[in-house]
Design a protein around this motif. Structure first.
Motif, PDB file in Angstrom:
ATOM      1  N   TYR A  95       1.014  -0.983   0.174  1.00 52.78           N
ATOM      2  CA  TYR A  95      -0.121   0.599  -0.215  1.00 52.78           C
ATOM      3  C   TYR A  95       1.027   1.252  -0.023  1.00 52.78           C
ATOM      4  CZ  TYR A  95      -4.591  -1.427   0.741  1.00 52.78           C
ATOM      5  OH  TYR A  95      -5.545  -2.694   0.518  1.00 52.78           O
ATOM      6  N   LEU A  96       1.746   1.255   0.664  1.00 57.91           N
ATOM      7  CA  LEU A  96       2.925   2.704   0.911  1.00 57.91           C
ATOM      8  C   LEU A  96       3.388   2.831  -0.871  1.00 57.91           C
ATOM      9  CD1 LEU A  96       4.290   4.063   2.540  1.00 57.91           C
ATOM     10  CD2 LEU A  96       6.007   2.139   2.893  1.00 57.91           C
ATOM     11  N   PHE A  97       4.062   1.640  -1.300  1.00 56.93           N
ATOM     12  CA  PHE A  97       4.136   1.875  -2.739  1.00 56.93           C
ATOM     13  C   PHE A  97       3.587   2.293  -3.801  1.00 56.93           C
ATOM     14  CE2 PHE A  97       5.768   0.578  -6.806  1.00 56.93           C
ATOM     15  CZ  PHE A  97       7.007   0.415  -6.854  1.00 56.93           C
ATOM     16  N   ILE A  98       2.365   2.067  -3.714  1.00 59.44           N
ATOM     17  CA  ILE A  98       1.154   2.437  -4.623  1.00 59.44           C
ATOM     18  C   ILE A  98       0.460   3.842  -4.186  1.00 59.44           C
ATOM     19  CG2 ILE A  98      -1.731   2.010  -4.860  1.00 59.44           C
ATOM     20  CD1 ILE A  98       0.720  -0.576  -6.152  1.00 59.44           C
ATOM     21  N   SER A  99       0.579   4.119  -2.522  1.00 57.23           N
ATOM     22  CA  SER A  99       0.395   5.067  -2.617  1.00 57.23           C
ATOM     23  C   SER A  99       1.609   6.878  -2.919  1.00 57.23           C
ATOM     24  CB  SER A  99       0.182   5.733  -0.964  1.00 57.23           C
ATOM     25  OG  SER A  99      -0.647   4.787  -0.161  1.00 57.23           O
ATOM     26  N   VAL A 100       2.421   6.346  -3.445  1.00 55.67           N
ATOM     27  CA  VAL A 100       3.371   7.012  -3.555  1.00 55.67           C
ATOM     28  C   VAL A 100       3.760   6.918  -5.128  1.00 55.67           C
ATOM     29  CG1 VAL A 100       6.721   7.290  -3.385  1.00 55.67           C
ATOM     30  CG2 VAL A 100       4.447   6.860  -0.826  1.00 55.67           C
ATOM     31  N   LEU A 101       3.896   5.939  -5.431  1.00 59.15           N
ATOM     32  CA  LEU A 101       4.280   5.507  -6.810  1.00 59.15           C
ATOM     33  C   LEU A 101       3.562   5.756  -8.023  1.00 59.15           C
ATOM     34  CD1 LEU A 101       7.192   4.705  -5.606  1.00 59.15           C
ATOM     35  CD2 LEU A 101       7.942   4.855  -8.001  1.00 59.15           C
ATOM     36  N   VAL A 102       2.453   5.371  -7.545  1.00 58.79           N
ATOM     37  CA  VAL A 102       1.010   4.663  -8.461  1.00 58.79           C
ATOM     38  C   VAL A 102       0.457   5.921  -9.278  1.00 58.79           C
ATOM     39  CG1 VAL A 102      -0.766   3.194  -8.768  1.00 58.79           C
ATOM     40  CG2 VAL A 102       1.810   2.046  -8.065  1.00 58.79           C
ATOM     41  N   ASN A 103       0.496   6.277 -10.012  1.00 55.51           N
ATOM     42  CA  ASN A 103      -0.755   7.853 -11.002  1.00 55.51           C
ATOM     43  C   ASN A 103      -2.184   6.856 -10.713  1.00 55.51           C
ATOM     44  OD1 ASN A 103      -1.103   7.246 -12.999  1.00 55.51           O
ATOM     45  ND2 ASN A 103       0.969   8.640 -12.958  1.00 55.51           N
ATOM     46  N   SER A 104      -3.257   7.998 -11.159  1.00 52.26           N
ATOM     47  CA  SER A 104      -4.676   7.547 -11.438  1.00 52.26           C
ATOM     48  C   SER A 104      -4.657   7.261 -12.333  1.00 52.26           C
ATOM     49  CB  SER A 104      -4.947   8.807 -10.712  1.00 52.26           C
ATOM     50  OG  SER A 104      -5.169   9.936 -11.453  1.00 52.26           O
ATOM     51  N   ASN A 105      -3.616   7.504 -13.109  1.00 50.33           N
ATOM     52  CA  ASN A 105      -3.728   6.794 -14.926  1.00 50.33           C
ATOM     53  C   ASN A 105      -3.526   5.682 -15.357  1.00 50.33           C
ATOM     54  OD1 ASN A 105      -4.922   9.271 -15.494  1.00 50.33           O
ATOM     55  ND2 ASN A 105      -3.520  10.712 -15.824  1.00 50.33           N
ATOM     56  N   SER A 106      -2.577   5.395 -13.544  1.00 49.91           N
ATOM     57  CA  SER A 106      -1.546   3.953 -14.606  1.00 49.91           C
ATOM     58  C   SER A 106      -3.214   2.522 -14.528  1.00 49.91           C
ATOM     59  CB  SER A 106      -1.298   3.350 -13.059  1.00 49.91           C
ATOM     60  OG  SER A 106      -0.722   1.744 -13.159  1.00 49.91           O
ATOM     61  N   GLU A 107      -1.994   1.556 -15.738  1.00 52.05           N
ATOM     62  CA  GLU A 107      -3.172   0.261 -16.069  1.00 52.05           C
ATOM     63  C   GLU A 107      -3.476  -0.687 -14.880  1.00 52.05           C
ATOM     64  OE1 GLU A 107      -1.013  -1.087 -19.218  1.00 52.05           O
ATOM     65  OE2 GLU A 107      -1.185   0.676 -20.486  1.00 52.05           O
ATOM     66  N   LEU A 108      -3.003  -0.265 -13.736  1.00 54.65           N
ATOM     67  CA  LEU A 108      -2.728  -0.999 -12.439  1.00 54.65           C
ATOM     68  C   LEU A 108      -4.241  -0.470 -11.632  1.00 54.65           C
ATOM     69  CD1 LEU A 108       0.927  -1.906 -11.652  1.00 54.65           C
ATOM     70  CD2 LEU A 108      -0.750  -3.147 -13.255  1.00 54.65           C
ATOM     71  N   ILE A 109      -4.986   0.515 -12.141  1.00 50.09           N
ATOM     72  CA  ILE A 109      -5.795   0.231 -10.887  1.00 50.09           C
ATOM     73  C   ILE A 109      -6.848  -0.435 -10.748  1.00 50.09           C
ATOM     74  CG2 ILE A 109      -7.431   2.728 -12.343  1.00 50.09           C
ATOM     75  CD1 ILE A 109      -5.580   3.037  -9.601  1.00 50.09           C
ATOM     76  N   ARG A 110      -7.243  -0.830 -11.674  1.00 48.70           N
ATOM     77  CA  ARG A 110      -8.085  -1.878 -11.388  1.00 48.70           C
ATOM     78  C   ARG A 110      -8.471  -3.015 -10.611  1.00 48.70           C
ATOM     79  NH1 ARG A 110     -12.060  -3.794 -16.894  1.00 48.70           N
ATOM     80  NH2 ARG A 110     -12.194  -1.424 -17.220  1.00 48.70           N
ATOM     81  N   LEU A 111      -6.461  -3.190 -10.952  1.00 45.53           N
ATOM     82  CA  LEU A 111      -6.292  -4.327  -9.724  1.00 45.53           C
ATOM     83  C   LEU A 111      -6.046  -3.587  -8.621  1.00 45.53           C
ATOM     84  CD1 LEU A 111      -2.966  -6.289 -12.409  1.00 45.53           C
ATOM     85  CD2 LEU A 111      -6.337  -6.835 -11.745  1.00 45.53           C
ATOM     86  N   ILE A 112      -5.709  -2.827  -8.215  1.00 42.34           N
ATOM     87  CA  ILE A 112      -5.582  -1.884  -7.546  1.00 42.34           C
ATOM     88  C   ILE A 112      -6.866  -1.841  -6.915  1.00 42.34           C
ATOM     89  CG2 ILE A 112      -5.196   0.218  -5.529  1.00 42.34           C
ATOM     90  CD1 ILE A 112      -2.753  -0.026  -8.586  1.00 42.34           C
TER      91      ILE A 112
END
Length: 941
Positions: A95-112
């Motif tokens: 969750y910490l990595f997601i909060s810092v490095l993943v932006n809202s346009n990422s292809e992974l957002i659905r998995l998250i």
């Protein structure tokens, strides 16, 4: 380095961090990082059976590298995989990595999002909190769309753990701040409000932050929180420090929660329920009493917590402005802080007393501390505290202490910090004008102001003194003499030269009889400053010279010689060259009569509100000088005769007058500052201060006429105000025509969209009154103000009032408001002066029963003589002195101007102070007017 077991920490991460810290150069650090990135990349690609611990370790390394400022372009999928782990430490790093490095346009957002939904539905409080923290940290619109409907359910569910409720409330608050249109409480509203009764103090603290934010945007939906907040505050205030041991901070029970409760109550007016209001007053009294008690600890944390609650309570008392006893007590308490050794407390005390000074209940109490505030202005080492002291002196000033305060502020100006000098100059100028009874004192003050702080005297200030001198015959000679003496100083500021040139050019003849100030002496004195001045000032002086030729023909040859010299008619500046050539030609070929006509005295300026107020508002920022404050200024009765800026109707006439200064010296006020945030105003604008998706149609709004009757005898002020919107009004009438300026102020920080206004005349009013409106801007930014102009024509007498409908979208919700515009028949009065004989002769002529309207009624307001006179003058009639045989009675006369006819009106008001009663008699040439005026006036006294 201490040994770290595999179960408790990540030895590989600790070694990597140690290596980075031991690098001797930037190149060595980059080399070590690249080596580690290659190793991590190979591990992620090669070892498909990588265990959770290893993934966590490598993801942590990537996170550390990112925090060092390096780009990370892989490892996101491994972090997402950690979210599905059942181990807390692995899920936490994911969750910490997601909060810092993943932006809202990422292809992974659905998995998250799927992983977050799984954790939210897991009922494991630890996992739920991690998911909520991630949603809040990211806080994107996509997160709001995915979870805004789910989080309120978690927040109010009966089986949700307290720690999860706290996280849910704060997460919802974060989403509401970023995407308010997506967070719709709807059915959850009442249950969220009832969290104020929760047994867990942490839940209450988190919930109240959410409720406060929601209440500011939708006050009506959450108004039930007031009684619950008062109840909870009462329990905290009345408790001992031992009752709430887990939430007691240095012997102060729940200080953060107390402050939040007091802040929430400031979103609403005083409670209407007598029991709730009584309980709240008791709480506030208890807080003030505790402030007087000896401290239970010498620690600074104890005094900070105690004072935080006290200042928030004082803010609530000021907000309510309805309890005289509490307001005076609050003022006395703040007075004790004015000499406190702690600088922050002195600052806060001065700031709060500035607001208290505007209350009618506490103004006198604030004035008792004037010597302490003056001392703070002189001796404080912190400039911000000195500035607050100056603000408080400005706020507490009235007729009784104006001269003392202005003198002290002038004295302080000589040594004041450069950062606050301009604001100080504006305040001195406003106070001198507002409370000047002796106009010579006003002139002395402004000239002294220019002498002391000439560089900080804006154009608005010296424009204003000229306007007032022109409008006051009794001060023109004194002003000419004073400015002549001021110009004799060896070092004379350019603003003084501007004022001197203008006043001597207009009124130098009033002092020309004295040999020491003969025409030639005046001219030589002005011309001695000419070469030291800027181009705009030289242009003004040339205008003064041509005025001298008209006033003093004996100076014609001398001035023509000056105009004829090469430095003027061949000047490199086109403005100076043109003036010199034109003035020389004018003085040579024009006859005496033509010259006298072209160069006649400036006519009086029309009465307008001072542009200095607008300048001060612009200096202070939006909301600094509200419409209410300006109206209070007018009510004090301290404005000088003569207005501020010349309107466009007289601009063309004055522009042809040769005494008009250069464009930079814009005495016509055409370029005067508009109110901050206002739409581009017309040339005739007045300076005032002076702001769930609904269905397609707004609900019908009931007509609000609360402010209607307040404007029968006045034209300026605040017509309407709520939590979202403030509507100010200023109007002026001439014969059967009127112009009304409406100022719509957005009091929130959120934009108003689709802002529309319509004015309609119901029923017969359509044929009696013609109202034309100009459209308004559809968007009103947060904290901004826009203006609308209404042109009104009275066709015949009327009794109804036009309706103003306002619609706009705020936070997605459609707001609908309907107000009665204060357009009454008396606005079209033209005052008529009459002798006693003429009055009673006309009174007898209007003797038919239907022409008279009479009412005997009990006094609703003070029977003070000055107040009564002010109201009768505000009515629009002429107040006739020495007409009625009984000196206690008031008689007035006026003619109502309509397009079709004129209606003569006579008024007689007979007060009985002993019985606190009035008899009001009106006689008009038209019976319907008599009745309507009688109805309106009976409610004013």
């Amino acid at each position: 380095m201490p040994a770290v077991s595999k179960g408790d920490g990540m030895r590989g991460l600790a070694v990597f961090i140690s290596d980075i810290r031991n690098c001797k150069s930037k190149e060595a650090e980059i080399k070590r990082i690249n080596k580690e990135l290659a190793n991590i990349r190979s591990k992620f690609k090669g070892d498909k059976a990588l265990d959770g611990y290893s993934k966590k370790k490598y993801v942590c390394k990537l996170l550390f590298i990112f925090l060092l400022g390096h780009d990370i372009d892989f490892g996101h999928m491994e972090a997402v995989n950690l979210l599905s782990s059942n181990k807390y430490t692995e899920k936490q790093i994911g969750y910490l990595f997601i909060s810092v490095l993943v932006n809202s346009n990422s292809e992974l957002i659905r998995l998250i999002n799927n992983a977050i939904k799984n954790d939210l539905s897991s009922r494991n409080p630890t996992f739920m909190c991690l998911a909520l923290h991630c949603i809040a940290n990211v806080g994107s619109r996509e997160m709001a769309e995915a979870f805004a409907s789910e989080i309120p359910r978690i927040l109010v569910a009966g089986d949700t753990m307290d720690s999860v409720k706290q996280s849910a409330a704060l997460c919802l608050l974060r989403l509401y701040k970023t995407s308010p249109d997506l967070v719709l409480m709807g059915e959850w509203t009442s249950r969220v409000v009832h969290l104020l009764n929760d047994q867990h103090m942490g839940v209450v603290t988190a919930a109240i932050s959410l409720i406060t934010c929601l209440s500011q945007k939708n006050p009506d939906e959450f108004k039930t929180c007031v009684s619950l907040a008062v109840s909870r505050l009462s329990r905290i205030v009345s408790s001992a420090s031992t009752d709430l041991q887990d939430y007691t901070y240095y012997f102060v029970p729940a200080p953060w929660l107390s402050c939040k409760l007091l802040r929430l109550l400031q979103c609403y007016p005083p409670p209407e329920d007598g029991a709730v209001k009584g309980r709240l007053v008791e709480c506030l009294e208890t807080i003030l009493n505790k402030a007087q008690e000896p401290p239970k600890s010498k620690k600074v944390q104890h005094s900070n917590a105690k004072n935080a609650i006290l200042f928030e309570a004082i803010s609530l008392i000021i907000h309510y402005d309805s309890e005289p006893n509490l307001l005076v007590r609050a003022c006395n308490q703040l007075g004790q802080f004015l000499q406190h050794r702690e600088t922050n407390l002195r600052y806060l005390a001065l700031e709060s007393m500035c607001t208290l000074a505007s209350s009618e209940f506490s103004h006198e109490a604030v004035k008792t501390h004037i010597e302490t505030v003056i001392n703070a202005l002189k001796t404080e080492r912190d400039v911000s505290v000195r500035q607050r002291a100056a603000d408080l002196l400005y706020a507490m000033c009235d007729r009784s202490n104006a001269k003392q305060i202005v003198a002290e502020m002038l004295s302080y100006l000589e040594t004041a910090d450069y950062s606050i000098r301009e604001e100080m100059v504006l305040k001195v100028a406003i106070l001198a004008e507002k409370y000047a009874v002796d106009y010579s004192w006003y002139v002395d003050t402004i000239l002294n102001l220019i002498r002391i702080a000439g560089d900080y005297v804006s154009e608005e200030v010296w424009y204003r003194v000229i306007q007032i001198v022109i409008n006051r015959d009794d001060v023109q000679g004194y002003a000419a003499k004073t400015v002549f003496e001021a110009l004799q100083a060896p070092a004379c500021h350019e603003n003084m030269v501007k004022v001197g040139g203008y006043i001597l050019g207009e009124f130098g003849n009033l002092i020309a009889g004295d040999p020491r100030s003969s025409p030639l002496v005046q001219f030589n004195l002005l011309h001695s400053k000419f070469h030291l001045c800027s181009v705009p000032t030289r242009a003004l002086l040339l205008s003064a010279y041509i005025k001298f030729i008209n006033l003093f023909p004996e100076t014609k040859a001398t001035i023509q010689e000056v105009l004829r010299c090469d430095s003027q008619i061949r000047n490199s500046d086109v403005e100076l060259q043109q003036r010199a050539v034109e003035y020389l030609k004018l003085s040579s070929i024009a006859s005496t009569d033509v010259l006298a006509t072209v160069l006649e005295e400036m006519p009086p300026f029309p009465e307008r509100e001072s542009s200095i107020l607008a300048k001060l508002k612009k200096k202070k920022g939006p909301g600094a000088v509200s419409v209410t404050e300006l109206e209070d200024n007018k009510r004090e009765g301290g404005e000088l005769n003569g207005g501020a800026d010349r309107g466009p109707d007289t601009a063309a006439m004055a522009a042809s007058n040769a005494s008009t200064p250069s464009p930079s010296a814009d005495l016509l006020g055409i370029r005067s500052a508009a109110p901050v945030g206002a739409a581009p105003a017309s040339a005739g604008s007045l300076l005032v201060d002076v702001f769930s998706e609904a269905g397609p149609a707004a609900p019908s709004a009931a007509v609000n006429d609360d402010g209607f009757l307040r404007f029968v005898c006045k034209n300026n002020g605040v017509l309407f105000e709520n939590q979202l919107l403030q509507i100010g009004i200023k109007s002026e009438y001439r014969q059967n025509l009127g112009r009304m300026y409406l100022f719509y102020g957005n009091k929130t920080s959120v934009q108003f969209a689709s802002f529309t206004t319509t004015v309609n005349c119901p029923g017969e009013l359509q044929s009696q009154l013609n109202v034309q409106t100009k459209p308004v801007e559809p968007l009103v930014e947060g904290g901004a103000q826009i203006q609308q102009v209404l042109n009104i024509e009275c066709l015949t007498d009327f009794s109804d009032a036009p309706l103003l409908n306002i619609k706009f979208r705020y936070g997605g919700a459609l707001q609908n408001l309907t107000l009665k515009l204060p357009v009454t028949i008396n606005k079209f009065f033209q005052p008529t002066e009459m002798t006693s004989h003429d009055f009673f002769q006309r009174w007898k002529q209007l003797s038919q029963p239907q022409q008279e309207a009479q009412k005997i009624f009990k006094a609703n307001h003070s029977m003070d003589t000055e107040v009564l006179k002010a109201k009768l003058l505000g009515l629009g009639t002429a107040l006739l002195d020495n007409v009625d045989p009984n000196p206690e009675n008031y008689v007035c006369a006026g003619v109502i101007q309509t397009k079709g006819q004129q209606v003569g009106c006579l008024l007689r008001l007979e007060p009985n102070a002993q019985a606190q009663m009035y008899r009001l008699t009106l006689r008009c040439s038209k019976d319907s007017v008599s009745r309507r005026l009688c109805e309106l006036l009976a409610q004013q006294f």
